[in-house]
Motif scaffolding. Structure first.
Motif, PDB file in Angstrom:
ATOM      1  N   LEU A  41     -30.123 -22.072 -43.946  1.00  0.00           N
ATOM      2  CA  LEU A  41     -29.768 -20.849 -43.311  1.00  0.00           C
ATOM      3  C   LEU A  41     -30.459 -19.542 -43.838  1.00  0.00           C
ATOM      4  O   LEU A  41     -30.964 -18.763 -42.963  1.00  0.00           O
ATOM      5  CB  LEU A  41     -28.069 -20.603 -43.357  1.00  0.00           C
ATOM      6  N   TYR A  42     -30.599 -19.309 -44.880  1.00  0.00           N
ATOM      7  CA  TYR A  42     -31.300 -18.094 -45.568  1.00  0.00           C
ATOM      8  C   TYR A  42     -32.628 -18.092 -45.372  1.00  0.00           C
ATOM      9  O   TYR A  42     -33.231 -17.059 -44.738  1.00  0.00           O
ATOM     10  CB  TYR A  42     -31.042 -17.964 -47.113  1.00  0.00           C
ATOM     11  N   THR A  43     -33.481 -19.267 -45.500  1.00  0.00           N
ATOM     12  CA  THR A  43     -34.789 -18.880 -45.209  1.00  0.00           C
ATOM     13  C   THR A  43     -34.925 -18.933 -43.731  1.00  0.00           C
ATOM     14  O   THR A  43     -36.372 -18.285 -43.267  1.00  0.00           O
ATOM     15  CB  THR A  43     -35.431 -20.388 -45.712  1.00  0.00           C
ATOM     16  N   ASP A 116     -29.856 -27.690 -33.525  1.00  0.00           N
ATOM     17  CA  ASP A 116     -30.569 -26.952 -32.382  1.00  0.00           C
ATOM     18  C   ASP A 116     -31.638 -25.865 -32.735  1.00  0.00           C
ATOM     19  O   ASP A 116     -32.049 -25.250 -31.864  1.00  0.00           O
ATOM     20  CB  ASP A 116     -29.662 -26.678 -31.265  1.00  0.00           C
ATOM     21  N   GLY A 117     -31.703 -25.859 -34.107  1.00  0.00           N
ATOM     22  CA  GLY A 117     -32.710 -24.339 -34.584  1.00  0.00           C
ATOM     23  C   GLY A 117     -32.107 -23.355 -34.601  1.00  0.00           C
ATOM     24  O   GLY A 117     -32.482 -22.411 -35.184  1.00  0.00           O
ATOM     25  N   ASN A 118     -30.689 -23.094 -34.379  1.00  0.00           N
ATOM     26  CA  ASN A 118     -29.909 -21.850 -34.408  1.00  0.00           C
ATOM     27  C   ASN A 118     -29.006 -21.973 -35.704  1.00  0.00           C
ATOM     28  O   ASN A 118     -29.204 -21.148 -36.558  1.00  0.00           O
ATOM     29  CB  ASN A 118     -28.993 -21.502 -33.200  1.00  0.00           C
ATOM     30  N   VAL A 119     -28.271 -22.980 -35.942  1.00  0.00           N
ATOM     31  CA  VAL A 119     -27.297 -22.982 -36.921  1.00  0.00           C
ATOM     32  C   VAL A 119     -27.346 -24.612 -37.450  1.00  0.00           C
ATOM     33  O   VAL A 119     -27.075 -25.449 -36.463  1.00  0.00           O
ATOM     34  CB  VAL A 119     -26.078 -22.496 -36.489  1.00  0.00           C
ATOM     35  N   ASP A 120     -27.440 -24.844 -38.947  1.00  0.00           N
ATOM     36  CA  ASP A 120     -26.989 -26.072 -39.065  1.00  0.00           C
ATOM     37  C   ASP A 120     -25.718 -26.663 -38.806  1.00  0.00           C
ATOM     38  O   ASP A 120     -24.748 -26.223 -39.185  1.00  0.00           O
ATOM     39  CB  ASP A 120     -27.208 -26.136 -40.849  1.00  0.00           C
ATOM     40  N   VAL A 203     -20.460 -17.095 -43.344  1.00  0.00           N
ATOM     41  CA  VAL A 203     -21.173 -15.719 -43.129  1.00  0.00           C
ATOM     42  C   VAL A 203     -22.487 -15.847 -42.810  1.00  0.00           C
ATOM     43  O   VAL A 203     -23.159 -15.284 -41.828  1.00  0.00           O
ATOM     44  CB  VAL A 203     -20.868 -15.013 -44.386  1.00  0.00           C
ATOM     45  N   ALA A 204     -23.219 -16.874 -43.473  1.00  0.00           N
ATOM     46  CA  ALA A 204     -24.706 -16.984 -43.246  1.00  0.00           C
ATOM     47  C   ALA A 204     -24.998 -17.619 -41.990  1.00  0.00           C
ATOM     48  O   ALA A 204     -25.847 -17.221 -41.169  1.00  0.00           O
ATOM     49  CB  ALA A 204     -25.273 -18.065 -44.225  1.00  0.00           C
ATOM     50  N   GLU A 205     -24.106 -18.594 -41.345  1.00  0.00           N
ATOM     51  CA  GLU A 205     -24.083 -18.900 -39.858  1.00  0.00           C
ATOM     52  C   GLU A 205     -23.814 -17.723 -39.008  1.00  0.00           C
ATOM     53  O   GLU A 205     -24.732 -17.855 -37.981  1.00  0.00           O
ATOM     54  CB  GLU A 205     -23.041 -20.168 -39.649  1.00  0.00           C
ATOM     55  N   GLY A 206     -22.899 -16.994 -39.184  1.00  0.00           N
ATOM     56  CA  GLY A 206     -22.827 -15.923 -38.414  1.00  0.00           C
ATOM     57  C   GLY A 206     -24.047 -15.031 -38.235  1.00  0.00           C
ATOM     58  O   GLY A 206     -24.364 -14.442 -37.404  1.00  0.00           O
ATOM     59  N   GLU A 207     -24.433 -14.634 -39.616  1.00  0.00           N
ATOM     60  CA  GLU A 207     -25.737 -13.592 -39.482  1.00  0.00           C
ATOM     61  C   GLU A 207     -26.875 -14.466 -38.651  1.00  0.00           C
ATOM     62  O   GLU A 207     -27.647 -13.620 -38.062  1.00  0.00           O
ATOM     63  CB  GLU A 207     -25.992 -13.573 -40.986  1.00  0.00           C
ATOM     64  N   LEU A 208     -27.099 -15.814 -38.963  1.00  0.00           N
ATOM     65  CA  LEU A 208     -28.143 -16.262 -38.302  1.00  0.00           C
ATOM     66  C   LEU A 208     -28.112 -16.098 -36.679  1.00  0.00           C
ATOM     67  O   LEU A 208     -29.119 -15.771 -36.058  1.00  0.00           O
ATOM     68  CB  LEU A 208     -28.174 -17.755 -38.725  1.00  0.00           C
TER      69      LEU A 208
END
Length: 244
Positions: A41-43, A116-120, A203-208
């Motif tokens: 998610l971060y990378t 799908d390339g957006n969120v794991d 939070v990481a998913e939301g930021e992505l």
């Protein structure tokens, strides 16, 4: 406080957290493999931020926070990580083309579902149904979605080999990254200071997702409608006559 909620949710102390067990927070279950998920998610977020101008305040602030948290997660390696990584490298070096489809955006080969390339998709595992679970003492288990994904990748790779060869394609075995110990998860949570690691993943998913929206809106550009004079001026402290 939240870390203690997780401890209260466990029936007995364990070296590893039990995947999909209650965390003590309603609707939130223990993530099976938080480290590779957060790294992905971060990378991915950092990669998408490159599309923003370097002068973008949003890019600057988000990059700083994301890099900081990524460093914390990457620096915490589970037991057996180096030996696992060496095995993965040897497998990839032996058949680089065969494992090409398993390569992640950050250049690693961690066994993590890309979705799908957006969120794991693993960030939202199936809800725990209250039934007993088999204990897991060594490493994370795979969700049904993960198993289906990797079977698909393996089948596609095998099919591609069959087209170029008259020999029967060998099965591709992919080893998941070792699990973090419970104490290591707790240490990451303390350093990040944003609740349980499952909350950090949310939070990481939301930021992505937000990165895509901010890029679409081109937030670094000038406003089409200029603000009225004083609209963004914050209240200032007023001083009484005589400096009182």
């Amino acid at each position: 406080m939240r870390s203690s909620l997780r401890l209260l949710a466990n029936v007995k102390p364990a070296r590893y957290l039990e995947p999909f067990a209650p965390t003590g927070l309603t609707g939130l279950i223990t993530h099976p493999s938080p480290r590779p998920t957060l790294i992905y998610l971060y990378t991915t977020t950092l990669d998408k931020l490159k599309a923003f101008p370097e002068s973008s305040v949003y890019r600057q602030s988000t990059e700083a926070l994301t890099r900081h948290r990524l460093q914390i997660v990457e620096s915490t390696k589970p037991p057996g990580y180096d030996a696992w990584l060496e095995r993965v490298r040897k497998a990839v070096q032996a058949e680089p083309e065969r494992f090409k489809s398993l390569r992640l955006p950050d250049g690693s080969y961690a066994a993590i579902q890309k979705g799908d390339g957006n969120v794991d998709p693993r960030g939202r595992a199936a809800e725990w149904d209250g039934e007993g679970m088999e204990p897991s003492s060594e490493g994370p288990v795979r969700t049904p979605e993960e198993i289906a994904y990797w079977h698909k990748v393996i089948e596609e790779s095998a099919a591609a080999e069959k087209k170029d060869s008259d020999f029967e394609a060998q099965s591709m075995n992919w080893e998941s990254e070792p699990a973090l110990e419970a104490d290591q998860v707790s240490e990451i949570e303390k350093k990040i200071g944003a609740g349980l690691i499952e909350e950090v993943i949310q939070v990481a998913e939301g930021e992505l997702k937000l990165v895509d929206e901010m890029l679409k809106a081109q937030v670094w550009e000038e406003l089409e409608e200029k603000p009225s004079p004083g609209q963004w001026t914050y209240f200032e402290r007023t001083h009484a006559p005589g400096g009182q």
